[in-house]
Design a protein around this motif. Structure first.
Motif, mmCIF file in Angstrom:
data_model
loop_
_atom_site.group_PDB
_atom_site.id
_atom_site.type_symbol
_atom_site.label_atom_id
_atom_site.label_comp_id
_atom_site.label_asym_id
_atom_site.label_seq_id
_atom_site.Cartn_x
_atom_site.Cartn_y
_atom_site.Cartn_z
ATOM 1 N N PHE A 33 0.857 -1.178 0.000
ATOM 2 C CA PHE A 33 0.000 0.000 0.000
ATOM 3 C C PHE A 33 0.891 1.225 0.000
ATOM 4 O O PHE A 33 1.986 1.211 0.569
ATOM 5 N N TRP A 38 -4.933 3.290 1.806
ATOM 6 C CA TRP A 38 -5.507 1.954 1.902
ATOM 7 C C TRP A 38 -6.137 1.498 0.588
ATOM 8 O O TRP A 38 -6.713 0.427 0.525
ATOM 9 N N SER A 67 -4.932 -7.814 8.362
ATOM 10 C CA SER A 67 -3.918 -6.886 7.882
ATOM 11 C C SER A 67 -3.152 -6.288 9.050
ATOM 12 O O SER A 67 -3.716 -6.081 10.132
ATOM 13 N N THR A 69 0.294 -3.476 10.213
ATOM 14 C CA THR A 69 1.160 -2.348 9.855
ATOM 15 C C THR A 69 2.510 -2.506 10.535
ATOM 16 O O THR A 69 2.690 -3.352 11.404
ATOM 17 N N LEU A 81 -5.720 2.305 10.295
ATOM 18 C CA LEU A 81 -5.152 2.161 8.957
ATOM 19 C C LEU A 81 -5.181 0.699 8.509
ATOM 20 O O LEU A 81 -5.600 0.391 7.390
ATOM 21 N N SER A 82 -4.762 -0.207 9.374
ATOM 22 C CA SER A 82 -4.758 -1.626 8.997
ATOM 23 C C SER A 82 -6.180 -2.140 8.787
ATOM 24 O O SER A 82 -6.424 -2.964 7.899
ATOM 25 N N ARG A 84 -8.719 -0.332 7.660
ATOM 26 C CA ARG A 84 -9.141 0.191 6.349
ATOM 27 C C ARG A 84 -8.524 -0.635 5.224
ATOM 28 O O ARG A 84 -9.171 -0.907 4.205
ATOM 29 N N ARG A 85 -7.268 -1.025 5.394
ATOM 30 C CA ARG A 85 -6.605 -1.841 4.378
ATOM 31 C C ARG A 85 -7.257 -3.216 4.265
ATOM 32 O O ARG A 85 -7.458 -3.728 3.160
ATOM 33 N N SER A 88 -10.607 -2.666 2.458
ATOM 34 C CA SER A 88 -10.479 -2.378 1.023
ATOM 35 C C SER A 88 -10.056 -3.643 0.269
ATOM 36 O O SER A 88 -10.481 -3.857 -0.867
#
Length: 142
Positions: A33, A38, A67, A69, A81-82, A84-85, A88
Motif C-alpha cells: 500500500f 488503503w 492486515s 502495519t 489504517l490496517s 481500512r486496508r 479495502s
C-alpha cells in the motif's frame, strides 16, 4: 519442463512452484500500500487475483482477512489504517464476483503482532519495517 530452440538443443528445467494453499492459509506475495493509504494498487490487484482464483476453484471456501502495519505512527492510527486496508482488500475481492458471505471477517491488527524487533523505539531498515506490513488470508471453511 522441456523446451526446444531453433538449433534443436533441449533444456530441461525443474520448476519448483510453491502451492498457493498452505495449511489453513492462501499464500500470495505481499500486498503493498502507498504510505498512509488503503486503496488497492495495481500491483496488489495482480496478487489479489490469486485469492479470487482460489476462491473460484473452491466455491464453498470461506476466508478471513487480517492486515498488519509496521510500528511507525501511533498505535490507534495504525489500528485504523490496517482495518481500512483489510476492508479495502475485502471490497476488492467482492468486486471481482466473490460473494460477501464468503469473507467471514476483514480485520486490522495495527502493529500489535510485529514479526521482528521493530517497535516504536527501535531503529530499523525499510526492509525490516516492510516485513511487518502484511496481510494474511486464512481459510475458515472449505
Amino acid at each position: 519442463m522441456t523446451t526446444a530452440s531453433d538449433n534443436e538443443k533441449v533444456n530441461t528445467v525443474d520448476l519448483m512452484l510453491e502451492p498457493l494453499i498452505i495449511d489453513n492459509q492462501i499464500v500470495i506475495n505481499p500486498i503493498f500500500f502507498d504510505f498512509d493509504k488503503w486503496n488497492i494498487r495495481t500491483d496488489a490487484q495482480y496478487e489479489l487475483e490469486n485469492i479470487v482464483d482460489v476462491m473460484r476453484k473452491h466455491p464453498k471456501m470461506v476466508i478471513k482477512i487480517e492486515s498488519h502495519t509496521d510500528s511507525r505512527g501511533g498505535d490507534r492510527y495504525n489500528m485504523k489504517l490496517s482495518d481500512r486496508r483489510a476492508k479495502s482488500t475485502r471490497d476488492y475481492i467482492i468486486s471481482r464476483g466473490i460473494d460477501a458471505d464468503r469473507i467471514e471477517s476483514a480485520i486490522g491488527y495495527g502493529e500489535s503482532q510485529l514479526l521482528n524487533k521493530c517497535t516504536n523505539r527501535v531503529k530499523c531498515t525499510e526492509e525490516e519495517h516492510q516485513l511487518n506490513r502484511r496481510s494474511y488470508f486464512y481459510i475458515v471453511k472449505e
